[in-house]
Design an enzyme around this catalytic site. Structure first.
Site: not given
Ligand code: ATR
Length: 247
Positions: A47, A68, A83, A108, A133, A213
């Site tokens: 993306k 997307n 999205d 993310g 952060s 979702g």
């Molecule tokens: P997407 O593009 O689908 O949003 P991404 O950019 O990889 O995917 O983002 C994943 C999100 O899920 C992030 O906010 C991540 O938190 P971190 O920034 O701390 O990594 C969150 N995430 C993934 N696994 C997690 C977990 N086990 N517990 C809490 N947050 C999680």
């Protein structure tokens, strides 16, 4: 979903899925260009990377930082993001967003689309993420009013809660402890597999209205179809096709 909609709309088109390795993305786009493919639906992990291969990106997708949808317009490949519209349409079926207080879990790419949409609709947004952060960075970039770690949910007052993390995907985990109070609140999960995630089940038990979702996915697909056909897509047909594919 797209193919079911095309059939119902009498549009002579077909969507096909391809797996594309990250290092082959440029060639894949060049191939689509050469073939005159009308539209590409772009998914993980492309993306962001796809942007470098397009002729232009609309201002919304640029602000979100993710594309997307790529649509052929006058011979040019134009990137957009549906999205955020999908998420807002799904939420709006339950409650007006303007003036509402929202909490977005995650920071993310999906969180960026959801936060953008909520701010655009006039909601106040607090972004909470495991890595605080990143939530702070996203909040300041996109005009959310607050940010913090997932643990600061307790203090947050909200009308909407949207999970954009992958927690709960193909598992029975929730990113948060069960809500004490759900009444008057709307909880949405962008995870659609399983359809009833633990977060949604617990929120429903606490009295919240829940949005799966699948509705974000359906509404973003409807917007993709509208972008190149100029016509409204039949949401009920998309939903039935989703159920057939996932159930
Ligand atoms: P997407 O593009 O689908 O949003 P991404 O950019 O990889 O995917 O983002 C994943 C999100 O899920 C992030 O906010 C991540 O938190 P971190 O920034 O701390 O990594 C969150 N995430 C993934 N696994 C997690 C977990 N086990 N517990 C809490 N947050 C999680």
């Amino acid at each position: 979903m797209h193919n079911a909609a095309f059939e119902a709309m009498g549009v002579d088109a077909a969507y096909t899925a391809f797996d594309v390795a990250p290092d082959a993305l440029g060639e894949a786009i060049a191939g689509a260009r050469a073939l005159g493919i009308r539209q590409l639906a772009v998914s993980i992990p492309h993306k962001q990377a796809v942007i470098a291969h397009l002729d232009s990106v609309d201002p919304t997708a640029e602000r979100i930082g993710a594309v997307n949808t790529v649509t052929l317009q006058d011979g040019r490949l134009v990137g957009t993001n549906t999205d955020w519209i999908g998420a807002m349409k799904a939420l709006e079926t339950e409650r007006v967003l303007a003036g509402g207080r929202a909490v977005v879990l995650g920071a993310g790419g999906t969180a960026r689309a959801v936060v953008f949409g909520l701010v655009q609709r006039g909601a106040s947004v607090r972004v909470l993420n495991r890595t605080a952060s990143k939530a702070e960075q996203l909040a300041s970039e996109l005009g959310a009013s607050g940010a913090g770690g997932l643990e600061s949910l307790e203090e947050a007052e909200f009308d909407f809660l949207i999970n954009t993390t992958s927690v709960g995907l193909s598992s029975d985990e929730s990113p948060i402890a069960p809500l004490g109070r759900g009444q008057g609140r709307v909880v949405m999960d962008v995870v659609y597999q399983p359809e009833q995630t633990r977060l949604l089940r617990e929120a429903g038990q606490a009295g919240a209205r829940t949005v799966g979702g699948k509705w974000m996915l359906i509404h973003q697909a409807a917007e993709q179809i509208r972008l190149w056909t100029g016509r409204a897509a039949p949401v009920d047909v998309l939903a039935k096709a989703f159920d057939r594919a996932v159930m």
